[in-house]
Design a protein around this motif. Structure first.
Motif, short mmCIF file in Angstrom:
data_model
loop_
_atom_site.label_atom_id
_atom_site.label_comp_id
_atom_site.label_asym_id
_atom_site.label_seq_id
_atom_site.Cartn_x
_atom_site.Cartn_y
_atom_site.Cartn_z
N HIS A 167 -3.66 -4.22 2.28
CA HIS A 167 -5.04 -3.83 2.03
C HIS A 167 -5.68 -2.98 3.12
O HIS A 167 -6.27 -1.94 2.83
N HIS A 214 -6.37 -1.27 -6.08
CA HIS A 214 -6.17 -0.05 -6.87
C HIS A 214 -5.42 -0.35 -8.16
O HIS A 214 -5.70 0.23 -9.20
N HIS A 239 -4.22 -1.30 5.52
CA HIS A 239 -3.33 -0.21 5.96
C HIS A 239 -3.12 -0.25 7.48
O HIS A 239 -2.77 0.75 8.08
N HIS A 253 -2.73 -9.59 -1.39
CA HIS A 253 -3.08 -8.22 -0.98
C HIS A 253 -4.13 -8.21 0.13
O HIS A 253 -3.95 -7.58 1.17
N HIS A 282 0.72 3.41 -2.56
CA HIS A 282 -0.23 4.41 -3.05
C HIS A 282 0.43 5.65 -3.63
O HIS A 282 0.05 6.79 -3.30
N ASP A 319 -1.18 -2.46 -4.25
CA ASP A 319 -1.58 -1.06 -4.16
C ASP A 319 -0.36 -0.15 -4.30
O ASP A 319 -0.04 0.65 -3.42
N ASP A 340 0.81 -1.22 0.00
CA ASP A 340 0.00 0.00 0.00
C ASP A 340 0.85 1.27 0.00
O ASP A 340 0.74 2.11 0.89
FE LIG Z 1 -4.56 0.19 -0.19
#
Ligand SMILES: [Fe+2]
Length: 243
Positions: free
Chosen positions: A151, A63, A153, A115, A10, A36, A8
């Motif tokens: 996933h 994502h 966080h 994930h 991002h 992610d 994650d």
């Molecule tokens: Fe995420």
């Protein structure tokens, strides 16, 4: 072997750079990314370019799947959808191709990298409450000894038994060979446990030990880039609160 497990990111380049800098000093043998790569942040292409050469194993996040057209994101809330559309335009074609080829999970001996939940990995179910972890009990026989997930966080360890699950709250933990575990590694680029520092895990596969780390990074810079890119301000401000 010492394995850096990150998830994650991002598209938060500043958080990723801080994590990689600390990992350089922690002497790890390999890097695994649980997905992610993109969404929310302003540097999707840069994040992918860095990680694609470092990680020998990388997994598809929701994502990432949305960006590659492998998942319908119509049901995402407005701002999240806006970032995904922006990311789609901002990303070079080869970066998008890299994401589109990621697997939904990978099994290595008695370890599973995924994930979200290892049950129906392409559906991206969450595992961050004891209730959700308890839902894995009926899949006990199919679980690997250790399942690493992202996933949510959030950072979590669950011990899964044939008839119940337990949550373990510690920063360092040695897993027993005879038991099964799910380890949620937290988020590099958008933590949601009210600690804004980037989160990641180092897993020592020989000792079956996980170590949770946090590292501060230049939030001002990451937030400014989000605003300058014209993305919703909310994704900049939430970096400061870690929520
Ligand atoms: Fe995420």
């Amino acid at each position: 072997m010492r394995i850096a497990v990150i998830s994650d990111i991002h598209a938060n380049l500043e958080a990723l750079q801080a994590v990689l800098s600390l990992l350089g000093r922690l002497r790890v043998d390999r890097y695994v990314c649980l997905g992610d790569f993109v969404g929310y942040g302003a540097n999707p292409g840069e994040v992918i370019n860095l990680l694609r050469v470092m990680c020998d194993t990388a997994i598809m996040g929701n994502h990432d799947a949305a960006i590659c057209g492998q998942m319908n994101f119509d049901h995402y809330y407005g701002e999240a959808r806006e970032v995904l559309l922006w990311t789609k335009e901002a990303m070079p074609d080869d970066a998008r191709r890299y994401l589109s080829e990621l697997p939904y999970f990978r099994v290595e001996g008695d370890i599973c990298w995924v994930h979200g939940s290892p049950v129906d990995p392409a559906d991206f179910h969450y595992v961050y409450t004891l209730e959700q972890a308890s839902g894995l009990v009926r899949h006990y026989d199919n679980l690997k000894s250790i399942t690493f997930v992202g996933h949510s966080h959030l950072r979590r360890i669950y011990e899964i038994y044939p008839d119940h699950a337990l949550e373990i709250n510690v920063d360092n933990f040695t897993m027993q060979e005879s038991r099964k575990y799910v380890v949620a590694v937290g988020s590099v680029g958008q933590p949601r446990d009210y600690d804004p520092r980037a989160a990641f895990v180092v897993f020592d596969s020989g000792e079956r030990r996980v170590e949770f780390y946090r590292v501060p990074y230049d939030i001002d810079k990451a937030a400014e880039k989000i605003i300058n890119a014209g993305l919703p301000e909310f994704f900049a401000s939430r970096l400061y609160s870690g929520s």
